[in-house]
Structure formats: structure tokens, C-alpha cells
Design a protein around this motif. Structure first.
Motif, PDB file in Angstrom:
ATOM      1  N   ALA A  16       3.720 -20.633   9.086  1.00 34.65           N
ATOM      2  CA  ALA A  16       2.755 -19.875   8.273  1.00 34.65           C
ATOM      3  C   ALA A  16       2.652 -20.548   6.903  1.00 34.65           C
ATOM      4  O   ALA A  16       3.588 -20.504   6.108  1.00 34.65           O
ATOM      5  N   ALA A  42       8.330 -26.009   6.596  1.00 29.69           N
ATOM      6  CA  ALA A  42       8.930 -27.190   5.966  1.00 29.69           C
ATOM      7  C   ALA A  42       9.136 -26.901   4.475  1.00 29.69           C
ATOM      8  O   ALA A  42       8.309 -26.206   3.864  1.00 29.69           O
ATOM      9  N   ALA A  45       6.143 -27.174   2.336  1.00 30.47           N
ATOM     10  CA  ALA A  45       5.145 -26.119   2.571  1.00 30.47           C
ATOM     11  C   ALA A  45       5.553 -24.815   1.880  1.00 30.47           C
ATOM     12  O   ALA A  45       4.692 -24.037   1.460  1.00 30.47           O
ATOM     13  N   ALA A  66      12.905 -25.134   6.721  1.00 29.94           N
ATOM     14  CA  ALA A  66      13.424 -26.005   7.784  1.00 29.94           C
ATOM     15  C   ALA A  66      12.346 -27.012   8.157  1.00 29.94           C
ATOM     16  O   ALA A  66      11.225 -26.617   8.501  1.00 29.94           O
ATOM     17  N   ASP A  67      12.696 -28.285   8.060  1.00 35.35           N
ATOM     18  CA  ASP A  67      11.812 -29.317   8.594  1.00 35.35           C
ATOM     19  C   ASP A  67      12.030 -29.310  10.105  1.00 35.35           C
ATOM     20  O   ASP A  67      13.154 -29.554  10.578  1.00 35.35           O
ATOM     21  N   ALA A  68      10.963 -29.035  10.868  1.00 34.08           N
ATOM     22  CA  ALA A  68      11.124 -28.859  12.316  1.00 34.08           C
ATOM     23  C   ALA A  68      11.464 -30.169  13.036  1.00 34.08           C
ATOM     24  O   ALA A  68      11.740 -30.159  14.237  1.00 34.08           O
ATOM     25  N   GLY A  97       1.659 -28.475  13.370  1.00 33.26           N
ATOM     26  CA  GLY A  97       0.907 -29.673  13.727  1.00 33.26           C
ATOM     27  C   GLY A  97       0.595 -30.484  12.487  1.00 33.26           C
ATOM     28  O   GLY A  97       0.284 -29.915  11.430  1.00 33.26           O
ATOM     29  N   LEU A 149       1.356 -23.713  20.147  1.00 29.37           N
ATOM     30  CA  LEU A 149      -0.111 -23.736  20.152  1.00 29.37           C
ATOM     31  C   LEU A 149      -0.633 -25.135  20.423  1.00 29.37           C
ATOM     32  O   LEU A 149      -0.206 -26.105  19.782  1.00 29.37           O
ATOM     33  N   SER A 150      -1.554 -25.205  21.391  1.00 27.43           N
ATOM     34  CA  SER A 150      -2.090 -26.505  21.771  1.00 27.43           C
ATOM     35  C   SER A 150      -3.603 -26.522  21.614  1.00 27.43           C
ATOM     36  O   SER A 150      -4.206 -25.574  21.102  1.00 27.43           O
ATOM     37  N   TYR A 161      -9.946 -36.262  16.981  1.00 27.37           N
ATOM     38  CA  TYR A 161      -8.621 -35.635  17.119  1.00 27.37           C
ATOM     39  C   TYR A 161      -7.517 -36.688  17.182  1.00 27.37           C
ATOM     40  O   TYR A 161      -6.345 -36.382  16.997  1.00 27.37           O
ATOM     41  N   LYS A 168      -0.392 -33.283  21.583  1.00 28.05           N
ATOM     42  CA  LYS A 168      -0.592 -32.036  22.329  1.00 28.05           C
ATOM     43  C   LYS A 168      -0.246 -32.226  23.809  1.00 28.05           C
ATOM     44  O   LYS A 168       0.274 -31.303  24.453  1.00 28.05           O
ATOM     45  N   GLN A 195      -5.860 -23.125  22.040  1.00 26.81           N
ATOM     46  CA  GLN A 195      -6.692 -22.280  21.178  1.00 26.81           C
ATOM     47  C   GLN A 195      -8.015 -22.966  20.831  1.00 26.81           C
ATOM     48  O   GLN A 195      -8.087 -24.186  20.703  1.00 26.81           O
ATOM     49  N   THR A 201      -5.907 -24.797   7.509  1.00 30.53           N
ATOM     50  CA  THR A 201      -5.671 -26.072   6.813  1.00 30.53           C
ATOM     51  C   THR A 201      -5.571 -27.211   7.825  1.00 30.53           C
ATOM     52  O   THR A 201      -6.204 -28.257   7.664  1.00 30.53           O
ATOM     53  N   PHE A 209     -15.135 -31.222  11.604  1.00 32.03           N
ATOM     54  CA  PHE A 209     -14.639 -29.948  12.122  1.00 32.03           C
ATOM     55  C   PHE A 209     -15.741 -28.877  12.229  1.00 32.03           C
ATOM     56  O   PHE A 209     -15.803 -28.127  13.199  1.00 32.03           O
TER      57      PHE A 209
HETATM   58  P1  NAI Z   1      -1.822 -24.572   9.477  1.00 32.56           P
HETATM   59  O1  NAI Z   1      -2.099 -25.777   8.659  1.00 32.56           O
HETATM   60  O2  NAI Z   1      -1.933 -23.260   8.804  1.00 32.56           O
HETATM   61  O3  NAI Z   1      -0.400 -24.667  10.189  1.00 32.56           O
HETATM   62  C1  NAI Z   1       0.251 -25.887  10.486  1.00 32.56           C
HETATM   63  C2  NAI Z   1       1.681 -25.713  10.014  1.00 32.56           C
HETATM   64  O4  NAI Z   1       2.522 -26.808  10.405  1.00 32.56           O
HETATM   65  C3  NAI Z   1       1.788 -25.600   8.483  1.00 32.56           C
HETATM   66  O5  NAI Z   1       2.387 -24.364   8.124  1.00 32.56           O
HETATM   67  C4  NAI Z   1       2.699 -26.758   8.124  1.00 32.56           C
HETATM   68  O6  NAI Z   1       3.475 -26.538   6.963  1.00 32.56           O
HETATM   69  C5  NAI Z   1       3.526 -26.874   9.392  1.00 32.56           C
HETATM   70  N1  NAI Z   1       4.286 -28.121   9.443  1.00 32.56           N
HETATM   71  C6  NAI Z   1       3.807 -29.392   9.304  1.00 32.56           C
HETATM   72  N2  NAI Z   1       4.829 -30.260   9.348  1.00 32.56           N
HETATM   73  C7  NAI Z   1       5.966 -29.536   9.540  1.00 32.56           C
HETATM   74  C8  NAI Z   1       7.347 -29.858   9.667  1.00 32.56           C
HETATM   75  N3  NAI Z   1       7.776 -31.140   9.615  1.00 32.56           N
HETATM   76  N4  NAI Z   1       8.243 -28.867   9.857  1.00 32.56           N
HETATM   77  C9  NAI Z   1       7.846 -27.568   9.904  1.00 32.56           C
HETATM   78  N5  NAI Z   1       6.542 -27.193   9.790  1.00 32.56           N
HETATM   79  C10 NAI Z   1       5.624 -28.174   9.599  1.00 32.56           C
HETATM   80  O7  NAI Z   1      -2.884 -24.648  10.701  1.00 32.56           O
HETATM   81  P2  NAI Z   1      -2.994 -23.852  12.086  1.00 32.56           P
HETATM   82  O8  NAI Z   1      -4.340 -24.134  12.573  1.00 32.56           O
HETATM   83  O9  NAI Z   1      -2.547 -22.449  11.915  1.00 32.56           O
HETATM   84  O10 NAI Z   1      -2.004 -24.673  13.027  1.00 32.56           O
HETATM   85  C11 NAI Z   1      -1.023 -24.071  13.835  1.00 32.56           C
HETATM   86  C12 NAI Z   1      -0.982 -24.728  15.202  1.00 32.56           C
HETATM   87  O11 NAI Z   1      -2.185 -24.406  15.906  1.00 32.56           O
HETATM   88  C13 NAI Z   1      -0.882 -26.251  15.190  1.00 32.56           C
HETATM   89  O12 NAI Z   1      -0.034 -26.674  16.226  1.00 32.56           O
HETATM   90  C14 NAI Z   1      -2.318 -26.652  15.499  1.00 32.56           C
HETATM   91  O13 NAI Z   1      -2.398 -27.951  16.055  1.00 32.56           O
HETATM   92  C15 NAI Z   1      -2.660 -25.585  16.515  1.00 32.56           C
HETATM   93  N6  NAI Z   1      -4.081 -25.464  16.793  1.00 32.56           N
HETATM   94  C16 NAI Z   1      -4.968 -25.308  15.765  1.00 32.56           C
HETATM   95  C17 NAI Z   1      -6.319 -25.277  16.003  1.00 32.56           C
HETATM   96  C18 NAI Z   1      -7.293 -25.211  14.882  1.00 32.56           C
HETATM   97  O14 NAI Z   1      -8.478 -25.539  15.083  1.00 32.56           O
HETATM   98  N7  NAI Z   1      -6.882 -24.783  13.691  1.00 32.56           N
HETATM   99  C19 NAI Z   1      -6.870 -25.358  17.391  1.00 32.56           C
HETATM  100  C20 NAI Z   1      -5.845 -25.460  18.415  1.00 32.56           C
HETATM  101  C21 NAI Z   1      -4.505 -25.526  18.101  1.00 32.56           C
END
Ligand code: NAI
Length: 272
Positions: A16, A42, A45, A66-68, A97, A149-150, A161, A168, A195, A201, A209
Motif C-alpha cells: 500500500a 519497502a 515507500a 520490509a524490502d520484499a 510490482g 496480483l498479475s 509492458y 508476471k 486485474q 502509481t 496507459f
Molecule cells: P502501486 O504503485 O500502488 O503498488 C505497487 C507497490 O509495490 C508499491 O507500494 C511499492 O512501494 C511496492 N514495491 C515496489 N518495490 C518493492 C520492494 N522492493 N519491496 C516491497 N514493496 C515494493 O500500484 P498497484 O497498481 O496497486 O500495484 C499493485 C500490484 O497490482 C502490482 O503487482 C501490479 O503489477 C499489479 N497490477 C496492477 C495493475 C494496474 O493497472 N495498476 C493491473 C494489473 C496488476
């Protein structure tokens, strides 16, 4: 409207960043449904985002950096979770992601391979790490649920992409392989939710996009699934109503993945 679907359950939510994040919306709904949470992201973040506001909205859920990609950070996170919950965890959301190549606009024919590895590590391998550490520390409760989430670019090509498509594909494969293992060890299910494009972000960081979203909207008979829709699906997957669903990539896209052509798209193209 809440249904108490997660009453008494304890969960960890990765990813989040701000109120647009899918993980943010899922945390809010999980709390409304009766869950106790730990929020993690992270360390960078935590400084840049607004996760502490989310904590206030979710019963002062602890926020743990936590860095994942770091096994040590994940170990520390689970140790803290065990102390806080006084026991194990019922669900985990991996909502993570990031691709340096996408961020920096590298074309697919000129990828930086160190960055490519980073993409795979952050967006794919981290899912294995959170499960391997969970297994070693025996953090999951029986009949728990793990969701990541993929995106459909794992199966079909979407030019901008880039290397996230490979990440993914890796993620979905890990869900199947570790899903088998988690089922045998702890009756825990593991799934990915694929999704629709969503305004966040991470989402808006992909080139073109807005066009992408409009295309998907027109090609989905139910329209694009929103972040809130996705959060609802995550809640159902964490609940006891889906105990035998595992090792699946679950399409959550308003019908996009099964549509060859739609009337909305025909109408749109005719007008051009
Ligand atoms: P978001 O940008 O809000 O979330 C991505 C999160 O990944 C961020 O909170 C970021 O801090 C975290 N992150 C990045 N590197 C990290 C690390 N090393 N350790 C821990 N956390 C780390 O964006 P969203 O869209 O909510 O993304 C969540 C998931 O949904 C991702 O896997 C994204 O690929 C997936 N998704 C998103 C879509 C979209 O169009 N937004 C569509 C399909 C899947």
C-alpha cells in the motif's frame, strides 16, 4: 456493506503506497470485514507514501518496513507479526510490482539486463521469497490464503509492458508451484488475480496507459474492474468461502480476456 467475512482473521498486506493502491483498498475492506492487519512496504515507500494514514484507518495496524527482495527483512516482518498477533497469519496480499526498464522508458530491444533482473526480483521472485520464509518460519495458519496480483501481459503481448510481462509470467508460475507445496504442507491456497488496468502509481507508469485503459474498457463487456472491485475479490479469496480454490490465475477483468471483439469497439472504430 460488510459481511464479517474475515472476522478473527489476521493478515499481512504488502504494497500500500497511497490511497490509489490496490493494497490500500484491500486493507480498508479487510479491516471492515473484521480482520486484524500488519501493513508493510519497502522502507523508501514508507518515507514517500502515506501508509501511516492507512494505519490510522485500519485500527492502528503496525507498519513494518520490509524490502520484499530481502529474506532478512521478510524474516523480521514475520517475527514481528507473530509477536503482534500472538500466533500465525491467515492471509497475505503480495501487491508489489516495479520495473526500472519501464520506469526509465527503455525500449524492449534495448533493455538494461541488470534492471531486468531487478524487475524479476521485485515483481516475481519476491513472491517465492515471502512463501519460502513463511514455510521456514511456519507463519501460515491452516486453511490460510495467499494472493498476488498479475496482469494479462503474462499471456499476451502488450508492447509497453516490457519486462514486466516476464515478471508476471514468473509470478503466475510461482503461484502454481508454491501453491502445490503450501496445500500439502499447511492446506494453504495460493492464487494470482489478473486485474484490469487500474489507475495507480504502478499502473500509470506504463507508457500509453490512458489509451490502454480506454481500449480495455471498450473490450470488456462489464467494463474495467476498478481497484475497489479488486479489493472485494481479494477479500473473497481470503475468506473461508474459497477454501478449495488454489494454484489459479483468476481473471478479474470485466470479461476482457474472453472477448475477441465487442460492439463498443466496433462502434468506436466505425466512427473514426
Ligand atoms: P502501486 O504503485 O500502488 O503498488 C505497487 C507497490 O509495490 C508499491 O507500494 C511499492 O512501494 C511496492 N514495491 C515496489 N518495490 C518493492 C520492494 N522492493 N519491496 C516491497 N514493496 C515494493 O500500484 P498497484 O497498481 O496497486 O500495484 C499493485 C500490484 O497490482 C502490482 O503487482 C501490479 O503489477 C499489479 N497490477 C496492477 C495493475 C494496474 O493497472 N495498476 C493491473 C494489473 C496488476
Amino acid at each position: 456493506m460488510a459481511y464479517n467475512l474475515l472476522k478473527g482473521k489476521k493478515g499481512i498486506i504488502f504494497g500500500a503506497l497511497d490511497e490509489k493502491s490496490i493494497a490500500w483498498k484491500t486493507a480498508i475492506k479487510a479491516y471492515e470485514e473484521g480482520a486484524q492487519l500488519i501493513l508493510t512496504n519497502a522502507p523508501m515507500a514508507l518515507r514517500m507514501g502515506t501508509i501511516h494514514e492507512l494505519s490510522k484507518k485500519t485500527g492502528d495496524a503496525p507498519v513494518i518496513g520490509a524490502d520484499a527482495t530481502s529474506v532478512e527483512d521478510i524474516q523480521n516482518l514475520y517475527d514481528t507479526a507473530r509477536n503482534h498477533f500472538d500466533g500465525g497469519v491467515d492471509f497475505i496480499l503480495h501487491s508489489i510490482g516495479m520495473s526500472p526498464n519501464v520506469r526509465k522508458g527503455k525500449p524492449y530491444g534495448d533493455l538494461n539486463y541488470e534492471w531486468f533482473q531487478k524487475t524479476l526480483d521485485v515483481s516475481g521472485l519476491s513472491f517465492h521469497k515471502i512463501m519460502q520464509v513463511a514455510e521456514k518460519l511456519d507463519i501460515m495458519n491452516e486453511w490460510g490464503s495467499i494472493v498476488s496480483l498479475s496482469y494479462i501481459a503474462a499471456q499476451r503481448t502488450f508492447p509497453d509492458y516490457s519486462d514486466m510481462a516476464q515478471a508476471k509470467a514468473l509470478l503466475e508460475s510461482i503461484a502454481r508451484s508454491y501453491g502445490y507445496r503450501m496445500a500439502k504442507i499447511k492446506k494453504v491456497r495460493v492464487n494470482t488475480i489478473s486485474q484490469s488496468p487500474t489507475v495507480t502509481t504502478a499502473g500509470t507508469g506504463v507508457g500509453g496507459f490512458d489509451v490502454f485503459m480506454e481500449y480495455a474498457e471498450k473490450m470488456s463487456p462489464l467494463g474495467n474492474a476498478t481497484a475497489n472491485d479488486c479489493a472485494n475479490y481479494c477479500i473473497v479469496m481470503f475468506s473461508d468461502l474459497t477454501r478449495k480454490v488454489t494454484m489459479q490465475n483468476l481473471m478479474h477483468d470485466g470479461g476482457f480476456s474472453s472477448s475477441g471483439m465487442t460492439e463498443d469497439m466496433v462502434e468506436y472504430l466505425r466512427k473514426k
